[in-house]
Design an enzyme around this catalytic site. Structure first.
Site, PDB file in Angstrom:
ATOM      1  N   GLY A  12     -22.127  25.108 -24.312  1.00 23.86           N
ATOM      2  CA  GLY A  12     -23.219  26.131 -24.636  1.00 23.86           C
ATOM      3  C   GLY A  12     -22.761  27.592 -24.173  1.00 23.86           C
ATOM      4  O   GLY A  12     -23.818  28.407 -24.275  1.00 23.86           O
ATOM      5  N   SER A  13     -21.638  27.920 -24.107  1.00 25.04           N
ATOM      6  CA  SER A  13     -21.428  29.290 -23.765  1.00 25.04           C
ATOM      7  C   SER A  13     -21.447  30.378 -24.721  1.00 25.04           C
ATOM      8  O   SER A  13     -21.971  31.338 -24.564  1.00 25.04           O
ATOM      9  CB  SER A  13     -19.694  29.362 -23.158  1.00 25.04           C
ATOM     10  OG  SER A  13     -18.962  29.456 -24.006  1.00 25.04           O
ATOM     11  N   ASN A  14     -21.167  29.871 -26.047  1.00 25.32           N
ATOM     12  CA  ASN A  14     -21.570  30.823 -27.161  1.00 25.32           C
ATOM     13  C   ASN A  14     -23.203  30.934 -27.361  1.00 25.32           C
ATOM     14  O   ASN A  14     -23.546  31.869 -27.522  1.00 25.32           O
ATOM     15  CB  ASN A  14     -20.960  30.301 -28.492  1.00 25.32           C
ATOM     16  CG  ASN A  14     -19.588  30.566 -28.694  1.00 25.32           C
ATOM     17  OD1 ASN A  14     -19.208  31.756 -28.885  1.00 25.32           O
ATOM     18  ND2 ASN A  14     -18.484  29.664 -28.330  1.00 25.32           N
ATOM     19  N   LYS A  66     -28.726  10.578 -41.457  1.00 30.04           N
ATOM     20  CA  LYS A  66     -28.499  12.033 -41.261  1.00 30.04           C
ATOM     21  C   LYS A  66     -29.902  12.621 -41.943  1.00 30.04           C
ATOM     22  O   LYS A  66     -30.525  13.425 -41.388  1.00 30.04           O
ATOM     23  CB  LYS A  66     -27.378  12.076 -41.957  1.00 30.04           C
ATOM     24  CG  LYS A  66     -26.996  13.730 -41.377  1.00 30.04           C
ATOM     25  CD  LYS A  66     -25.643  14.128 -42.317  1.00 30.04           C
ATOM     26  CE  LYS A  66     -24.532  13.564 -41.615  1.00 30.04           C
ATOM     27  NZ  LYS A  66     -23.736  14.448 -40.775  1.00 30.04           N
ATOM     28  N   MET A  91     -21.449  19.306 -32.794  1.00 22.34           N
ATOM     29  CA  MET A  91     -20.215  18.107 -33.263  1.00 22.34           C
ATOM     30  C   MET A  91     -20.663  17.353 -34.466  1.00 22.34           C
ATOM     31  O   MET A  91     -20.195  16.121 -34.396  1.00 22.34           O
ATOM     32  CB  MET A  91     -19.534  17.676 -32.091  1.00 22.34           C
ATOM     33  CG  MET A  91     -19.188  18.455 -30.994  1.00 22.34           C
ATOM     34  SD  MET A  91     -17.877  19.936 -31.565  1.00 22.34           S
ATOM     35  CE  MET A  91     -16.345  18.497 -31.599  1.00 22.34           C
ATOM     36  N   ARG A  92     -21.386  17.811 -35.388  1.00 20.86           N
ATOM     37  CA  ARG A  92     -21.794  17.109 -36.547  1.00 20.86           C
ATOM     38  C   ARG A  92     -21.511  17.630 -37.586  1.00 20.86           C
ATOM     39  O   ARG A  92     -21.842  18.810 -37.818  1.00 20.86           O
ATOM     40  CB  ARG A  92     -23.352  16.702 -36.303  1.00 20.86           C
ATOM     41  CG  ARG A  92     -23.558  15.682 -35.363  1.00 20.86           C
ATOM     42  CD  ARG A  92     -24.949  15.244 -34.991  1.00 20.86           C
ATOM     43  NE  ARG A  92     -25.057  14.207 -34.125  1.00 20.86           N
ATOM     44  CZ  ARG A  92     -24.822  12.937 -34.029  1.00 20.86           C
ATOM     45  NH1 ARG A  92     -24.257  12.476 -35.172  1.00 20.86           N
ATOM     46  NH2 ARG A  92     -24.561  12.236 -33.142  1.00 20.86           N
ATOM     47  N   ASN A 108     -21.205  28.802 -38.688  1.00 15.92           N
ATOM     48  CA  ASN A 108     -20.618  28.227 -37.763  1.00 15.92           C
ATOM     49  C   ASN A 108     -19.440  29.177 -37.100  1.00 15.92           C
ATOM     50  O   ASN A 108     -19.002  30.207 -37.819  1.00 15.92           O
ATOM     51  CB  ASN A 108     -19.869  26.936 -38.269  1.00 15.92           C
ATOM     52  CG  ASN A 108     -19.263  26.212 -37.401  1.00 15.92           C
ATOM     53  OD1 ASN A 108     -19.766  26.008 -36.222  1.00 15.92           O
ATOM     54  ND2 ASN A 108     -17.838  25.782 -37.518  1.00 15.92           N
ATOM     55  N   HIS A 110     -15.710  28.759 -35.246  1.00 15.69           N
ATOM     56  CA  HIS A 110     -14.494  28.054 -35.103  1.00 15.69           C
ATOM     57  C   HIS A 110     -13.234  28.701 -34.514  1.00 15.69           C
ATOM     58  O   HIS A 110     -13.016  29.970 -34.721  1.00 15.69           O
ATOM     59  CB  HIS A 110     -14.100  27.375 -36.577  1.00 15.69           C
ATOM     60  CG  HIS A 110     -12.799  26.499 -36.276  1.00 15.69           C
ATOM     61  ND1 HIS A 110     -13.173  25.200 -36.132  1.00 15.69           N
ATOM     62  CD2 HIS A 110     -11.398  26.690 -36.382  1.00 15.69           C
ATOM     63  CE1 HIS A 110     -12.004  24.636 -36.085  1.00 15.69           C
ATOM     64  NE2 HIS A 110     -10.805  25.320 -36.276  1.00 15.69           N
TER      65      HIS A 110
HETATM   66  C1  GRF Z   1     -16.425  26.941 -29.398  1.00 12.40           C
HETATM   67  O1  GRF Z   1     -14.720  27.130 -29.011  1.00 12.40           O
HETATM   68  C2  GRF Z   1     -16.284  27.034 -30.646  1.00 12.40           C
HETATM   69  O2  GRF Z   1     -15.533  27.754 -31.642  1.00 12.40           O
HETATM   70  C3  GRF Z   1     -16.420  25.454 -31.162  1.00 12.40           C
HETATM   71  O3  GRF Z   1     -16.775  24.837 -30.085  1.00 12.40           O
HETATM   72  C4  GRF Z   1     -16.856  25.667 -28.820  1.00 12.40           C
HETATM   73  C5  GRF Z   1     -18.034  25.606 -28.146  1.00 12.40           C
HETATM   74  O4  GRF Z   1     -17.986  26.132 -26.928  1.00 12.40           O
HETATM   75  N1  GRF Z   1     -16.887  25.191 -32.474  1.00 12.40           N
HETATM   76  P1  GRF Z   1     -19.432  26.334 -26.146  1.00 12.40           P
HETATM   77  O5  GRF Z   1     -20.163  25.223 -26.211  1.00 12.40           O
HETATM   78  O6  GRF Z   1     -20.121  27.714 -26.810  1.00 12.40           O
HETATM   79  O7  GRF Z   1     -18.845  26.826 -24.878  1.00 12.40           O
END
Ligand code: GRF
Length: 189
Positions: A12-14, A66, A91-92, A108, A110
């Site tokens: 969850g850092s993002n 789903k 992750m889905r 999203n 990536h």
């Molecule tokens: C990130 O590197 C993002 O690009 C990928 O999953 C990772 C998630 O990291 N889809 P965080 O949970 O936000 O730390």
């Protein structure tokens, strides 16, 4: 306030970077109204609690399909007035239900320069390939895996041998670009 939701499965850092940017006004007039998480116990949930952000936690296996859990999520997003869904380590594969109900409003992040290195191990795959240019991509979500229309990318040169250093550089880049892209998208949505 413009309401957005962030979908997570892990660290969850993002999510935190987006939530803090919104709380500070760096994403103007924006509130993270909901953190949607498919893994009880995910680190992102502690961050949400600390930041005072409402969570919706579910387990896919508690639902018959789903479509069923995505209907539950879409109902919750609508009830909150969410305009934009930001996947951040969710992750889905997003299914038809959410894609239809939030058409053009799901994005999203990536950790590679797509279309190179889609999938769950973008950073390691690029590193093991011997790449010297690395970066991240923010894209619209469609039926494909990491294949939707690209909104923005940010790259950098790295010629070192340390995967941890590279990962730190990637995440720092993500935390910088995601709030900026959300700001721009909210202006045109
Ligand atoms: C990130 O590197 C993002 O690009 C990928 O999953 C990772 C998630 O990291 N889809 P965080 O949970 O936000 O730390």
């Amino acid at each position: 306030m413009r309401k957005i939701a962030v979908f997570v499965s892990g660290n969850g850092s993002n999510f935190e970077a987006i939530a803090v940017a919104a709380q500070r006004g760096d994403i103007p007039h924006c509130e993270v109204a909901l953190c949607v998480c498919d893994r009880p116990g995910a680190g992102a949930l502690e961050r949400a609690e600390r930041l005072g952000i409402k969570t919706l936690v579910f387990k896919a296996k508690d639902y018959a399909s789903k479509a069923e859990y995505e209907t539950m999520i879409a109902d919750a997003l609508e009830a909150e007035g969410v305009e934009l869904v930001c996947l951040a380590g969710y992750m889905r594969i997003v299914g038809e239900t959410l894609l239809q109900r939030f058409a053009g409003r799901i994005i999203n992040i990536h950790p590679s320069l797509l279309p190179s290195f889609p999938g769950a191990h973008g950073i390691e795959d690029a590193f093991n390939h011997g790449c010297k240019m690395f970066g991240i991509t923010i894209h619209f979500v469609d039926h494909t895996l990491d294949g939707g229309k690209i909104i923005d990318q940010m790259g950098f040169h790295y010629d070192g041998q340390d995967l941890d250093v590279l990962e730190t550089m990637i995440h720092k880049t993500e935390h910088q670009l995601y709030p900026a892209v959300i700001t721009r998208l909210l202006e045109i949505l």
